[in-house]
Design a protein around this motif. Structure first.
Motif, PDB file in Angstrom:
ATOM      1  N   SER A   2       0.832  -1.194   0.000  1.00  0.00           N
ATOM      2  CA  SER A   2       0.000   0.000   0.000  1.00  0.00           C
ATOM      3  C   SER A   2       0.867   1.244   0.000  1.00  0.00           C
ATOM      4  O   SER A   2       2.048   1.211   0.380  1.00  0.00           O
ATOM      5  N   ASP A   3       0.271   2.374  -0.429  1.00  0.00           N
ATOM      6  CA  ASP A   3       0.985   3.639  -0.369  1.00  0.00           C
ATOM      7  C   ASP A   3       1.408   3.960   1.056  1.00  0.00           C
ATOM      8  O   ASP A   3       2.506   4.478   1.297  1.00  0.00           O
ATOM      9  N   GLU A   4       0.535   3.641   2.049  1.00  0.00           N
ATOM     10  CA  GLU A   4       0.859   3.933   3.439  1.00  0.00           C
ATOM     11  C   GLU A   4       2.078   3.140   3.900  1.00  0.00           C
ATOM     12  O   GLU A   4       2.951   3.668   4.594  1.00  0.00           O
ATOM     13  N   SER A   5       2.157   1.873   3.523  1.00  0.00           N
ATOM     14  CA  SER A   5       3.291   1.048   3.906  1.00  0.00           C
ATOM     15  C   SER A   5       4.575   1.550   3.255  1.00  0.00           C
ATOM     16  O   SER A   5       5.630   1.619   3.898  1.00  0.00           O
ATOM     17  N   LEU A   7       5.119   4.610   2.182  1.00  0.00           N
ATOM     18  CA  LEU A   7       5.450   5.916   2.752  1.00  0.00           C
ATOM     19  C   LEU A   7       6.097   5.757   4.119  1.00  0.00           C
ATOM     20  O   LEU A   7       7.053   6.479   4.452  1.00  0.00           O
ATOM     21  N   ASP A   8       5.611   4.821   4.908  1.00  0.00           N
ATOM     22  CA  ASP A   8       6.240   4.561   6.205  1.00  0.00           C
ATOM     23  C   ASP A   8       7.693   4.140   6.028  1.00  0.00           C
ATOM     24  O   ASP A   8       8.581   4.614   6.752  1.00  0.00           O
ATOM     25  N   GLY A 130      -2.899  12.103  -2.636  1.00  0.00           N
ATOM     26  CA  GLY A 130      -2.881  12.316  -1.191  1.00  0.00           C
ATOM     27  C   GLY A 130      -2.459  13.688  -0.754  1.00  0.00           C
ATOM     28  O   GLY A 130      -2.355  13.966   0.443  1.00  0.00           O
TER      29      GLY A 130
END
Length: 286
Positions: A2-5, A7-8, A130
């Motif tokens: 995912s984008d969140e993963s 980005l983290d 985002g």
């Protein structure tokens, strides 16, 4: 992933890079070498890239990797593109306008961009859809203040626009210099204010447009509304890719000098979307 993963992971890569870089600042930068293109490279550049490669290999073993110092590894459509220290000359001189540029591309489209400037205590990032964001960088991201959304300027005409250009004329290839000179001539203001034809070769090297601005890259000056446009030439993909989503998510535009969505052709035009086509036209005229 995912984008969140992703980005983290990008934030953790930036944290690691900053820890290494500031450690070298405290201890002394060590032996400085000159690369074939005349640019300096320090032990910090090389150590950061090695350790970021190792972290990506552990966390995303299938992903490819491209860095300025050690080249490319792997052939996966997902590729991390990293400049360990963008602004090595600033790093060496004690100026704070240097940072780590981190991008993730998939099928040649940049899906994530993050810039961290440890000496400025700030970072900037974006993923498509985002928004583009910045936060003061004291400790873990988001703990010291709420992230602030970025926005480009609303200037609608090139003859009223402030345009940054880098590097200075004598470091621009002969076949590109007329285009840079034409852009400088038709812009409302060119920064730095030089004879961009290159005829005045005795002019001392000026400071970068970002010097003293609180950012470490000219593309960030566009994303944060401090410049209407920024032309970067003679650059590698690691100098460009991370800024693509940040500028676009701030409402701006990006292309190479032929108007293509390419970060690997050695040149980039970042701007607010309203002056982009006019700026491209000036570059083509030159």
């Amino acid at each position: 992933m995912s984008d969140e993963s992703d980005l983290d992971l990008a934030h953790r890569l930036a944290d690691l890079a900053g820890e290494i870089a500031m450690g070298h600042v405290a201890a002394g930068v060590g032996e400085v070498r000159t690369k074939s293109d005349g640019s300096p490279v320090t032990p910090a550049d090389r150590r950061i890239e090695r350790e970021l490669r190792e972290l990506v290999a552990r966390e995303r073993p299938r992903d490819a990797f491209t860095g300025e110092e050690f080249g490319s590894r792997g052939h996966n459509p997902r590729r991390w593109i990293i400049d360990a220290i963008d602004g090595t000359r600033s790093f060496l001189s004690g100026e704070p306008e240097w940072g780590t540029l981190i991008a993730l591309a998939q099928e040649d489209r940049v899906r994530l961009g993050l810039v961290r400037a440890p000496a400025l205590a700030r970072r900037w990032w974006a993923v498509p859809g985002g928004g583009a964001w910045t936060v003061a960088d004291r400790g873990a991201v988001g703990r010291s203040e709420s992230p602030r959304r970025l926005s480009v300027t609303a200037t609608g005409r090139l003859d009223r626009a402030s345009v940054g250009i880098w590097p200075p004329p004598r470091r621009i290839a002969d076949h590109i210099r007329p285009a840079a000179a034409e852009l400088a001539a038709v812009a409302g203001r060119a920064i730095p204010a030089l004879d961009w034809t290159g005829r005045d070769s005795a002019t001392p090297t000026p400071p970068k447009p970002s010097t003293g601005s609180g950012t470490c890259h000219g593309g960030l000056l566009v994303a944060t509304g401090r410049l209407d446009a920024f032309l970067l030439v003679g650059a590698g993909p690691w100098d460009i890719a991370a800024l693509v989503p940040i500028v676009r998510e701030a409402g701006g535009a990006f292309s190479d000098l032929a108007g293509r969505d390419r970060y690997d052709t050695g040149a980039a035009l970042f701007s607010n979307a309203r002056v982009h086509d006019e700026a491209l036209g000036a570059l083509r005229t030159g």
